[in-house]
Motif scaffolding. Sequence first.
Motif, PDB file in Angstrom:
ATOM      1  N   LYS A 202       0.833  -1.200   0.000  1.00  0.00           N
ATOM      2  CA  LYS A 202       0.000   0.000   0.000  1.00  0.00           C
ATOM      3  C   LYS A 202       0.876   1.262   0.000  1.00  0.00           C
ATOM      4  O   LYS A 202       0.602   2.219  -0.736  1.00  0.00           O
ATOM      5  CB  LYS A 202      -0.920  -0.015   1.217  1.00  0.00           C
ATOM      6  CG  LYS A 202      -1.927   1.118   1.251  1.00  0.00           C
ATOM      7  CD  LYS A 202      -2.746   1.073   2.519  1.00  0.00           C
ATOM      8  CE  LYS A 202      -3.575  -0.174   2.609  1.00  0.00           C
ATOM      9  NZ  LYS A 202      -4.433  -0.197   3.812  1.00  0.00           N
ATOM     10  N   ARG A 203       1.916   1.251   0.813  1.00  0.00           N
ATOM     11  CA  ARG A 203       2.829   2.406   0.858  1.00  0.00           C
ATOM     12  C   ARG A 203       3.547   2.583  -0.485  1.00  0.00           C
ATOM     13  O   ARG A 203       3.756   3.719  -0.943  1.00  0.00           O
ATOM     14  CB  ARG A 203       3.848   2.223   1.980  1.00  0.00           C
ATOM     15  CG  ARG A 203       3.274   2.381   3.386  1.00  0.00           C
ATOM     16  CD  ARG A 203       4.312   2.017   4.434  1.00  0.00           C
ATOM     17  NE  ARG A 203       5.547   2.773   4.251  1.00  0.00           N
ATOM     18  CZ  ARG A 203       6.732   2.400   4.696  1.00  0.00           C
ATOM     19  NH1 ARG A 203       6.860   1.238   5.346  1.00  0.00           N
ATOM     20  NH2 ARG A 203       7.794   3.143   4.505  1.00  0.00           N
ATOM     21  N   TYR A 204       3.912   1.487  -1.105  1.00  0.00           N
ATOM     22  CA  TYR A 204       4.592   1.556  -2.404  1.00  0.00           C
ATOM     23  C   TYR A 204       3.670   2.127  -3.477  1.00  0.00           C
ATOM     24  O   TYR A 204       4.081   2.992  -4.265  1.00  0.00           O
ATOM     25  CB  TYR A 204       5.066   0.162  -2.800  1.00  0.00           C
ATOM     26  CG  TYR A 204       5.754   0.071  -4.145  1.00  0.00           C
ATOM     27  CD1 TYR A 204       6.791   0.937  -4.494  1.00  0.00           C
ATOM     28  CD2 TYR A 204       5.367  -0.901  -5.070  1.00  0.00           C
ATOM     29  CE1 TYR A 204       7.416   0.849  -5.729  1.00  0.00           C
ATOM     30  CE2 TYR A 204       5.993  -0.999  -6.308  1.00  0.00           C
ATOM     31  CZ  TYR A 204       7.015  -0.122  -6.628  1.00  0.00           C
ATOM     32  OH  TYR A 204       7.639  -0.216  -7.861  1.00  0.00           O
ATOM     33  N   LYS A 205       2.419   1.678  -3.507  1.00  0.00           N
ATOM     34  CA  LYS A 205       1.469   2.182  -4.501  1.00  0.00           C
ATOM     35  C   LYS A 205       1.224   3.681  -4.313  1.00  0.00           C
ATOM     36  O   LYS A 205       1.123   4.434  -5.282  1.00  0.00           O
ATOM     37  CB  LYS A 205       0.157   1.407  -4.407  1.00  0.00           C
ATOM     38  CG  LYS A 205       0.277  -0.035  -4.896  1.00  0.00           C
ATOM     39  CD  LYS A 205      -0.938  -0.866  -4.538  1.00  0.00           C
ATOM     40  CE  LYS A 205      -2.142  -0.493  -5.343  1.00  0.00           C
ATOM     41  NZ  LYS A 205      -3.281  -1.403  -5.061  1.00  0.00           N
ATOM     42  N   LEU A 206       1.139   4.122  -3.057  1.00  0.00           N
ATOM     43  CA  LEU A 206       0.959   5.547  -2.794  1.00  0.00           C
ATOM     44  C   LEU A 206       2.198   6.328  -3.220  1.00  0.00           C
ATOM     45  O   LEU A 206       2.091   7.421  -3.796  1.00  0.00           O
ATOM     46  CB  LEU A 206       0.680   5.767  -1.313  1.00  0.00           C
ATOM     47  CG  LEU A 206       0.412   7.211  -0.878  1.00  0.00           C
ATOM     48  CD1 LEU A 206      -0.777   7.789  -1.621  1.00  0.00           C
ATOM     49  CD2 LEU A 206       0.191   7.294   0.632  1.00  0.00           C
ATOM     50  N   ALA A 207       3.391   5.785  -2.966  1.00  0.00           N
ATOM     51  CA  ALA A 207       4.630   6.445  -3.380  1.00  0.00           C
ATOM     52  C   ALA A 207       4.705   6.550  -4.896  1.00  0.00           C
ATOM     53  O   ALA A 207       5.155   7.571  -5.436  1.00  0.00           O
ATOM     54  CB  ALA A 207       5.839   5.677  -2.844  1.00  0.00           C
ATOM     55  N   LEU A 208       4.264   5.518  -5.604  1.00  0.00           N
ATOM     56  CA  LEU A 208       4.235   5.571  -7.068  1.00  0.00           C
ATOM     57  C   LEU A 208       3.339   6.705  -7.545  1.00  0.00           C
ATOM     58  O   LEU A 208       3.677   7.444  -8.474  1.00  0.00           O
ATOM     59  CB  LEU A 208       3.737   4.241  -7.642  1.00  0.00           C
ATOM     60  CG  LEU A 208       4.680   3.045  -7.591  1.00  0.00           C
ATOM     61  CD1 LEU A 208       3.956   1.774  -8.022  1.00  0.00           C
ATOM     62  CD2 LEU A 208       5.907   3.270  -8.472  1.00  0.00           C
ATOM     63  N   THR A 209       2.189   6.847  -6.908  1.00  0.00           N
ATOM     64  CA  THR A 209       1.244   7.885  -7.305  1.00  0.00           C
ATOM     65  C   THR A 209       1.792   9.285  -7.043  1.00  0.00           C
ATOM     66  O   THR A 209       1.631  10.184  -7.860  1.00  0.00           O
ATOM     67  CB  THR A 209      -0.079   7.698  -6.538  1.00  0.00           C
ATOM     68  OG1 THR A 209      -0.566   6.375  -6.745  1.00  0.00           O
ATOM     69  CG2 THR A 209      -1.122   8.688  -7.008  1.00  0.00           C
ATOM     70  N   LYS A 210       2.481   9.456  -5.913  1.00  0.00           N
ATOM     71  CA  LYS A 210       2.955  10.785  -5.526  1.00  0.00           C
ATOM     72  C   LYS A 210       4.285  11.164  -6.164  1.00  0.00           C
ATOM     73  O   LYS A 210       4.526  12.341  -6.462  1.00  0.00           O
ATOM     74  CB  LYS A 210       3.120  10.855  -4.002  1.00  0.00           C
ATOM     75  CG  LYS A 210       1.831  10.888  -3.214  1.00  0.00           C
ATOM     76  CD  LYS A 210       2.152  11.071  -1.730  1.00  0.00           C
ATOM     77  CE  LYS A 210       0.907  11.203  -0.894  1.00  0.00           C
ATOM     78  NZ  LYS A 210       1.216  11.435   0.543  1.00  0.00           N
ATOM     79  N   VAL A 236       5.242  -7.088  -2.513  1.00  0.00           N
ATOM     80  CA  VAL A 236       4.313  -6.891  -3.631  1.00  0.00           C
ATOM     81  C   VAL A 236       3.890  -8.236  -4.212  1.00  0.00           C
ATOM     82  O   VAL A 236       2.716  -8.464  -4.521  1.00  0.00           O
ATOM     83  CB  VAL A 236       4.950  -5.996  -4.715  1.00  0.00           C
ATOM     84  CG1 VAL A 236       4.033  -5.895  -5.935  1.00  0.00           C
ATOM     85  CG2 VAL A 236       5.242  -4.603  -4.159  1.00  0.00           C
ATOM     86  N   LYS A 237       4.843  -9.145  -4.347  1.00  0.00           N
ATOM     87  CA  LYS A 237       4.551 -10.465  -4.902  1.00  0.00           C
ATOM     88  C   LYS A 237       3.578 -11.230  -4.002  1.00  0.00           C
ATOM     89  O   LYS A 237       2.625 -11.861  -4.484  1.00  0.00           O
ATOM     90  CB  LYS A 237       5.857 -11.255  -5.053  1.00  0.00           C
ATOM     91  CG  LYS A 237       5.715 -12.565  -5.812  1.00  0.00           C
ATOM     92  CD  LYS A 237       5.499 -12.320  -7.294  1.00  0.00           C
ATOM     93  CE  LYS A 237       5.527 -13.633  -8.069  1.00  0.00           C
ATOM     94  NZ  LYS A 237       5.243 -13.443  -9.503  1.00  0.00           N
ATOM     95  N   ASN A 238       3.795 -11.165  -2.694  1.00  0.00           N
ATOM     96  CA  ASN A 238       2.909 -11.858  -1.761  1.00  0.00           C
ATOM     97  C   ASN A 238       1.501 -11.289  -1.763  1.00  0.00           C
ATOM     98  O   ASN A 238       0.522 -12.010  -1.568  1.00  0.00           O
ATOM     99  CB  ASN A 238       3.474 -11.777  -0.336  1.00  0.00           C
ATOM    100  CG  ASN A 238       4.699 -12.643  -0.137  1.00  0.00           C
ATOM    101  OD1 ASN A 238       4.959 -13.563  -0.910  1.00  0.00           O
ATOM    102  ND2 ASN A 238       5.465 -12.339   0.899  1.00  0.00           N
ATOM    103  N   THR A 239       1.388  -9.982  -1.995  1.00  0.00           N
ATOM    104  CA  THR A 239       0.090  -9.314  -1.910  1.00  0.00           C
ATOM    105  C   THR A 239      -0.688  -9.367  -3.223  1.00  0.00           C
ATOM    106  O   THR A 239      -1.891  -9.631  -3.238  1.00  0.00           O
ATOM    107  CB  THR A 239       0.274  -7.842  -1.497  1.00  0.00           C
ATOM    108  OG1 THR A 239       1.008  -7.782  -0.272  1.00  0.00           O
ATOM    109  CG2 THR A 239      -1.068  -7.154  -1.302  1.00  0.00           C
ATOM    110  N   LEU A 240       0.002  -9.121  -4.344  1.00  0.00           N
ATOM    111  CA  LEU A 240      -0.678  -8.947  -5.625  1.00  0.00           C
ATOM    112  C   LEU A 240      -0.305  -9.989  -6.675  1.00  0.00           C
ATOM    113  O   LEU A 240      -0.875  -9.980  -7.770  1.00  0.00           O
ATOM    114  CB  LEU A 240      -0.385  -7.556  -6.184  1.00  0.00           C
ATOM    115  CG  LEU A 240      -0.795  -6.366  -5.316  1.00  0.00           C
ATOM    116  CD1 LEU A 240      -0.289  -5.070  -5.940  1.00  0.00           C
ATOM    117  CD2 LEU A 240      -2.304  -6.318  -5.139  1.00  0.00           C
TER     118      LEU A 240
END
Length: 301
Positions: A202-210, A236-240
């Motif tokens: 979740k933190r990585y996806k938000l960082a990508l967006t910002k 990321v692999k474990n989650t998605l």
Amino acid sequence: MENNKTIPTLGTNEIINFHLHSIEWITKTFNSKHPDFHINKIEDIKDKKNFNVKPHRKKLHDFFFLTKGKSIRTKGLNSYEIKGPAIFFLPSYQITEHEMISENAEGFYCYFSEELFDLFPKTILSDRYAFFQYQSNPVVNLDSNSTIILEQLCKRLCALYLDSRFSRSLCSIYLMAIFDEIKNSSISTIVVEKNSSSEITKRYKLALTKHIYEYHNVIEFAAFLNISPNYLNKCVKNTLDKTAQDLLKEMLILEAKTLIRHSNLNISEIAVKLCDQTPSNFARFFKSQTGLSPKEYSKSY
């Protein structure tokens, strides 16, 4: 976008000026004393026939609650027709364009900062409500009973917004009541994962967006998150069931498509600004992900 080289990202100080200059209002109800919260009636928009808000991002969340009429608004590259009664949610940092509002439209528009919810857990919005997730469908259709309840809550927020005794805590409670009412009346579901992998993702996806313009590879994003690239990739692999590089590529393509559509940047400028690549390398990357060259994509919409 005329005279625009980039998609603007609006903070609390820029949003009021942006909307004042983009929209003609019958009654201007902007209150600079409350920069992290705003609400107004859609009926206050004077010229709905020529209404159009150009592509932009906001550092705040917003919702567009339509009790009557219809509207068209985008989230990322997807366009949605909203027919009242319905509500459109947009998480912060998402690219959006508001294309039209019917002349008979009624309802409310509201934006707000997560700082209003300091009484609640930090990630409560995305954890608790499916419509605040970045990949979710932003439109929730409403039944007549929910519409009446939400309309009363929004009217109360309008009064609170203009009250000199404005209460941040009361504002956050009314907003949460709106979100809970929608959650209870809609069929959307959300599975909350409380583990380290999902939180890092979740933190990585938000960082990508910002920060998609600041960092150009997984190593740089991992450093920003204060974790190793291998650990980021594992989370990321474990989650998605995707790699961290897969998510980075998806974000780069979304941003590139948006710039091709909505800015005056040429392909060479986009290549440097977004990927720090030569135009030829960028074109190969774009085609490998989309099946089209950047020039072919620019002619396809």
